[in-house]
Design a protein around this motif. Structure first.
Motif, PDB file in Angstrom:
ATOM      1  N   GLU A 110       1.753  -1.588   0.186  1.00  0.00           N
ATOM      2  CA  GLU A 110      -0.105  -0.346   0.269  1.00  0.00           C
ATOM      3  C   GLU A 110       1.035   1.087  -0.354  1.00  0.00           C
ATOM      4  N   GLY A 111       2.031   1.399   0.130  1.00  0.00           N
ATOM      5  CA  GLY A 111       3.059   2.019   0.328  1.00  0.00           C
ATOM      6  C   GLY A 111       3.826   2.248  -0.305  1.00  0.00           C
ATOM      7  N   VAL A 112       3.941   3.623  -1.346  1.00  0.00           N
ATOM      8  CA  VAL A 112       4.997   4.492  -2.065  1.00  0.00           C
ATOM      9  C   VAL A 112       4.791   5.393  -1.922  1.00  0.00           C
ATOM     10  N   ALA A 113       6.456   5.841  -1.574  1.00  0.00           N
ATOM     11  CA  ALA A 113       6.472   7.639  -2.007  1.00  0.00           C
ATOM     12  C   ALA A 113       7.825   7.689  -3.062  1.00  0.00           C
ATOM     13  N   PHE A 114       7.893   8.881  -3.494  1.00  0.00           N
ATOM     14  CA  PHE A 114       9.226   9.589  -4.141  1.00  0.00           C
ATOM     15  C   PHE A 114       9.837  10.631  -2.897  1.00  0.00           C
ATOM     16  N   SER A 115      11.030  10.043  -2.976  1.00  0.00           N
ATOM     17  CA  SER A 115      11.839  11.226  -2.365  1.00  0.00           C
ATOM     18  C   SER A 115      11.628  12.467  -3.025  1.00  0.00           C
ATOM     19  N   PRO A 116      12.627  13.526  -1.473  1.00  0.00           N
ATOM     20  CA  PRO A 116      12.201  14.687  -2.204  1.00  0.00           C
ATOM     21  C   PRO A 116      12.921  15.041  -3.534  1.00  0.00           C
ATOM     22  N   ASP A 117      14.209  14.990  -3.868  1.00  0.00           N
ATOM     23  CA  ASP A 117      14.099  15.425  -5.525  1.00  0.00           C
ATOM     24  C   ASP A 117      14.355  14.387  -6.372  1.00  0.00           C
ATOM     25  N   GLY A 118      13.488  13.626  -6.040  1.00  0.00           N
ATOM     26  CA  GLY A 118      12.785  12.281  -7.035  1.00  0.00           C
ATOM     27  C   GLY A 118      13.167  11.555  -8.215  1.00  0.00           C
ATOM     28  N   SER A 119      14.383  11.030  -6.950  1.00  0.00           N
ATOM     29  CA  SER A 119      15.244  10.224  -7.252  1.00  0.00           C
ATOM     30  C   SER A 119      14.976   9.162  -7.097  1.00  0.00           C
ATOM     31  N   LEU A 120      14.098   8.650  -6.242  1.00  0.00           N
ATOM     32  CA  LEU A 120      13.702   7.580  -5.230  1.00  0.00           C
ATOM     33  C   LEU A 120      12.664   7.337  -5.456  1.00  0.00           C
ATOM     34  N   VAL A 121      11.758   6.071  -5.646  1.00  0.00           N
ATOM     35  CA  VAL A 121      11.225   5.557  -5.143  1.00  0.00           C
ATOM     36  C   VAL A 121      10.720   4.599  -3.851  1.00  0.00           C
ATOM     37  N   ALA A 122      10.316   4.955  -2.715  1.00  0.00           N
ATOM     38  CA  ALA A 122       9.832   3.619  -1.416  1.00  0.00           C
ATOM     39  C   ALA A 122       8.966   2.776  -1.427  1.00  0.00           C
ATOM     40  N   THR A 123       8.258   1.610  -1.267  1.00  0.00           N
ATOM     41  CA  THR A 123       7.410   1.273  -1.296  1.00  0.00           C
ATOM     42  C   THR A 123       7.789   0.298   0.364  1.00  0.00           C
ATOM     43  N   ALA A 124       6.282   0.145   1.120  1.00  0.00           N
ATOM     44  CA  ALA A 124       6.729  -0.171   2.164  1.00  0.00           C
ATOM     45  C   ALA A 124       5.538  -1.705   2.051  1.00  0.00           C
ATOM     46  N   SER A 125       5.383  -3.115   2.126  1.00  0.00           N
ATOM     47  CA  SER A 125       4.827  -4.152   2.177  1.00  0.00           C
ATOM     48  C   SER A 125       4.009  -4.699   3.056  1.00  0.00           C
ATOM     49  N   ARG A 126       3.900  -5.495   3.085  1.00  0.00           N
ATOM     50  CA  ARG A 126       2.579  -6.359   4.698  1.00  0.00           C
ATOM     51  C   ARG A 126       3.899  -7.013   4.701  1.00  0.00           C
ATOM     52  N   ASP A 127       4.875  -7.689   3.907  1.00  0.00           N
ATOM     53  CA  ASP A 127       5.756  -8.523   4.090  1.00  0.00           C
ATOM     54  C   ASP A 127       7.362  -7.743   4.879  1.00  0.00           C
ATOM     55  N   GLY A 128       6.622  -7.090   5.793  1.00  0.00           N
ATOM     56  CA  GLY A 128       7.879  -6.136   6.880  1.00  0.00           C
ATOM     57  C   GLY A 128       9.052  -5.220   6.109  1.00  0.00           C
ATOM     58  N   ALA A 129       9.108  -5.462   4.356  1.00  0.00           N
ATOM     59  CA  ALA A 129       9.916  -4.741   4.172  1.00  0.00           C
ATOM     60  C   ALA A 129       9.482  -2.992   3.850  1.00  0.00           C
ATOM     61  N   VAL A 130      10.982  -2.495   3.502  1.00  0.00           N
ATOM     62  CA  VAL A 130      10.825  -1.479   2.722  1.00  0.00           C
ATOM     63  C   VAL A 130      11.803  -1.048   1.747  1.00  0.00           C
ATOM     64  N   ARG A 131      11.030  -1.176   0.462  1.00  0.00           N
ATOM     65  CA  ARG A 131      12.472  -1.163  -0.955  1.00  0.00           C
ATOM     66  C   ARG A 131      12.071  -0.166  -1.367  1.00  0.00           C
ATOM     67  N   VAL A 132      13.944  -0.028  -1.824  1.00  0.00           N
ATOM     68  CA  VAL A 132      14.352   1.573  -2.656  1.00  0.00           C
ATOM     69  C   VAL A 132      14.631   1.339  -3.626  1.00  0.00           C
ATOM     70  N   PHE A 133      13.865   2.096  -4.819  1.00  0.00           N
ATOM     71  CA  PHE A 133      14.378   1.804  -6.484  1.00  0.00           C
ATOM     72  C   PHE A 133      14.638   3.066  -6.894  1.00  0.00           C
ATOM     73  N   ASP A 134      15.480   3.223  -8.056  1.00  0.00           N
ATOM     74  CA  ASP A 134      15.467   3.624  -9.028  1.00  0.00           C
ATOM     75  C   ASP A 134      14.654   4.462  -9.212  1.00  0.00           C
ATOM     76  N   ALA A 135      14.011   5.667  -9.182  1.00  0.00           N
ATOM     77  CA  ALA A 135      13.158   6.371 -10.142  1.00  0.00           C
ATOM     78  C   ALA A 135      13.197   6.147 -11.511  1.00  0.00           C
ATOM     79  N   ALA A 136      14.358   6.015 -12.594  1.00  0.00           N
ATOM     80  CA  ALA A 136      14.565   6.203 -14.089  1.00  0.00           C
ATOM     81  C   ALA A 136      14.332   5.429 -13.695  1.00  0.00           C
ATOM     82  N   THR A 137      15.078   3.993 -13.438  1.00  0.00           N
ATOM     83  CA  THR A 137      15.159   2.900 -14.220  1.00  0.00           C
ATOM     84  C   THR A 137      14.502   1.621 -13.573  1.00  0.00           C
TER      85      THR A 137
END
Length: 540
Positions: A110-137
């Motif tokens: 359910e959780g998704v958010a961009f970093s302030p500079d827009g370079s990263l996207v983070a997700t939050a999952s019911r599996d207990g994991a927070v994951r960070v992705f490159d927002a361009a690739t």
């Protein structure tokens, strides 16, 4: 407006640019200034919702967020076997940049958010994991498994920290660099439904406990020689979560009867240990008798902010109880004292020798409670305007939990009731006073987002409706209907668009397509709308 498949292609064609057309009510000069001024946003009375760009009409869409700087939007979608993170560039027309897999379909994201500079996207999952992705690739940049199922995520305005909320009320601060644990607070009883930062760093959290809480986020020196962490009982031992060498996360049994600290070969490899090259061995008792386990010297263990350095780790799969990733044996208990809090199911781990020689408290971001606002309904969502002065709050008299009873009522066509607190509301961020409230939804109001200027609000609910309101008006300025429950609505940073995440009915078709579920709506403004520059916003 009802989204029908017959108008879908025509809608996209009419859009042409998808997001580049001139918004209704904006002069060419206003639109040019808005486009050319970084961080600017529109202010004025909204007049309605216009044409849309459909990004998805196949999947259940759960969470959605806009990039604060780049013209991008991201949402989490449920595919046939996995959850995915879809990242779009708002070009002419919108272009899919990346669609990486997040986790298996059993764990909602359910959780998704961009970093302030827009370079990263983070997700939050019911599996207990927070994951960070490159927002361009869409390239994975990091993952951390926390102790509890996660529901929401937000970046601190400085971009160095992110915060996640759990379904059990825990709010955890992590450093973006390495996703290292920084601090935590048990902020709510039950699910944390929303996290939103104001520009000054104030954090607002909402929960199913019917509270919105404001937190001061500030840097403090925190000791690294102790930590509190949750534990469970399994295999006759207390089990805690930790990591080896800051890389391999897992569950470890506390068992002082075992004469070594033991990990599985999978954990050792993930921690960067070359198991095949280890020469030393140590005898470790297991279920099948004593095993000569290979010994890796000079490793370290991390439990949130606590680091236990220079430990020797034995690698033995047969010596670890099934379902666990290691055993913290006698060498661990000799260096770390363990105190259990059975009421809160937490354990305090403390280095018996105190902080290591030469070490100093670490400066990190901590949360300090500032205000607590109580509402007569469940809080399903919280957003903050560009000045940090007003909140958009989703309120629901029914718990926003989808159980079998909810599905049965929907299947039977039961119409949920309206209520004074099935509503989207504009709330004063300093006092918690409800300034405006629109109780037009039937049943659960699952989401509400405030406009950047704080004058308008958009709300969505399980009644399949999205409504746009402007202060001083009792009725909606614009309404759109979807074919199933609306999950999230968000204004774009400059206020020109609203993104909607919804579920779509599953239909049998050769293409697998159904009705729109990830949609961009154009926000129309009344004459006289103006542009607020970042400096002017701070001065207001």
């Amino acid at each position: 407006m009802k989204w029908g498949t017959g108008v879908l292609a025509a809608t996209l064609l009419a859009m042409g640019s998808g997001c580049a057309h001139q918004s209704a009510g904006l002069s060419a000069e206003t639109q040019t200034r808005l486009t050319q001024t970084q961080g600017a946003y529109l202010t004025g009375a909204t007049a309605g919702l216009g044409r849309a760009s459909v990004l998805n009409k196949t999947d259940f869409i759960w969470g959605l967020d806009f990039s604060p700087r780049q013209r991008r939007v991201a949402y989490t979608r449920l595919g046939s076997r996995s959850y995915f993170l879809s990242i779009w560039s708002l070009e002419s027309p919108p272009r899919l940049l990346a669609d990486p897999t997040i986790n298996p379909y059993e764990f909602d994201v359910e959780g998704v958010a961009f970093s302030p500079d827009g370079s990263l996207v983070a997700t939050a999952s019911r599996d207990g994991a927070v994951r960070v992705f490159d927002a361009a690739t869409g390239e994975a940049r990091g993952v951390r498994i926390t102790e509890e199922p996660l529901s929401v995520v937000a970046f601190h305005p400085e971009g160095r920290w992110l915060v996640v909320g759990s379904v059990k009320g825990l709010i955890t601060v992590l450093a973006v660099d390495g996703l290292v644990h920084a601090s935590e607070e048990r902020g709510h009883e039950g699910p944390v439904s929303a996290l939103a930062f104001a520009p000054d760093g104030t954090l607002y959290s909402g929960g199913w406990d019917k509270h919105v809480r404001a937190w001061d986020a500030r840097m403090e020196a925190v000791s690294s020689h102790e930590a509190r962490t949750r534990f469970e009982r399994a295999s006759g031992s207390a089990v805690v979560s930790g990591s080896v060498n800051g890389k391999a996360m897992g569950s470890f049994a506390l068992d002082a009867r075992v004469p070594a600290i033991v990990v599985t070969s999978e954990v050792a490899t993930a921690a960067g240990i070359d198991v095949a090259s280890l020469k030393e061995t140590v005898d470790v008792p297991g279920a099948l008798g004593t095993t000569q386990a290979r010994l890796a010297r000079g490793q370290f263990l991390r439990f949130k902010s606590l680091v236990v350095r220079d430990v020797d780790v034995a690698v033995c799969d047969a010596c670890v109880p099934q379902g666990l990733r290691g055993v913290l044996g006698a060498p661990f208990s000799q260096r770390v004292s363990v105190a259990f809090d059975e009421v809160h199911k937490e354990v305090r781990l403390t280095l018996t020798s105190g902080a290591p020689e030469g070490s100093a408290p670490v400066e990190t971001l901590v949360l300090a409670a500032r205000s607590d606002f109580t509402f007569p309904a469940y809080v399903s969502d919280v957003t903050v305007d560009a000045r940090g002065q007003r909140l958009g709050v989703g309120l629901s008299e029914q718990k926003p939990e989808r159980d079998r009873a909810v599905y049965e009522r929907e299947r039977q066509g039961f119409e949920e009731p309206q209520g004074p607190f099935n509503a989207g509301a504009v709330v004063d961020a300093a006092t918690g006073k409800v300034l405006h409230k629109w109780p037009v939804h039937r049943g659960v109001v699952s989401t509400a987002a405030i406009s950047p200027d704080g004058r308008s609000l958009i709300s969505g609910g399980w009644d399949k409706q999205v409504h746009l309101f402007t202060e001083g008006e009792s009725s909606a300025r614009g309404t759109h209907s979807f074919d199933w429950a609306v999950r999230r609505v968000r204004f774009s940073p400059e206020g020109r668009w609203v993104g909607v995440a919804a579920w779509t009915p599953q239909v049998a078709s050769s293409s697998g397509e159904s009705d729109p579920s990830a949609v961009l709506l154009d926000v129309r403004y009344a004459e006289g709308a103006t542009v607020v520059a970042p400096g002017a916003a701070a001065a207001q």
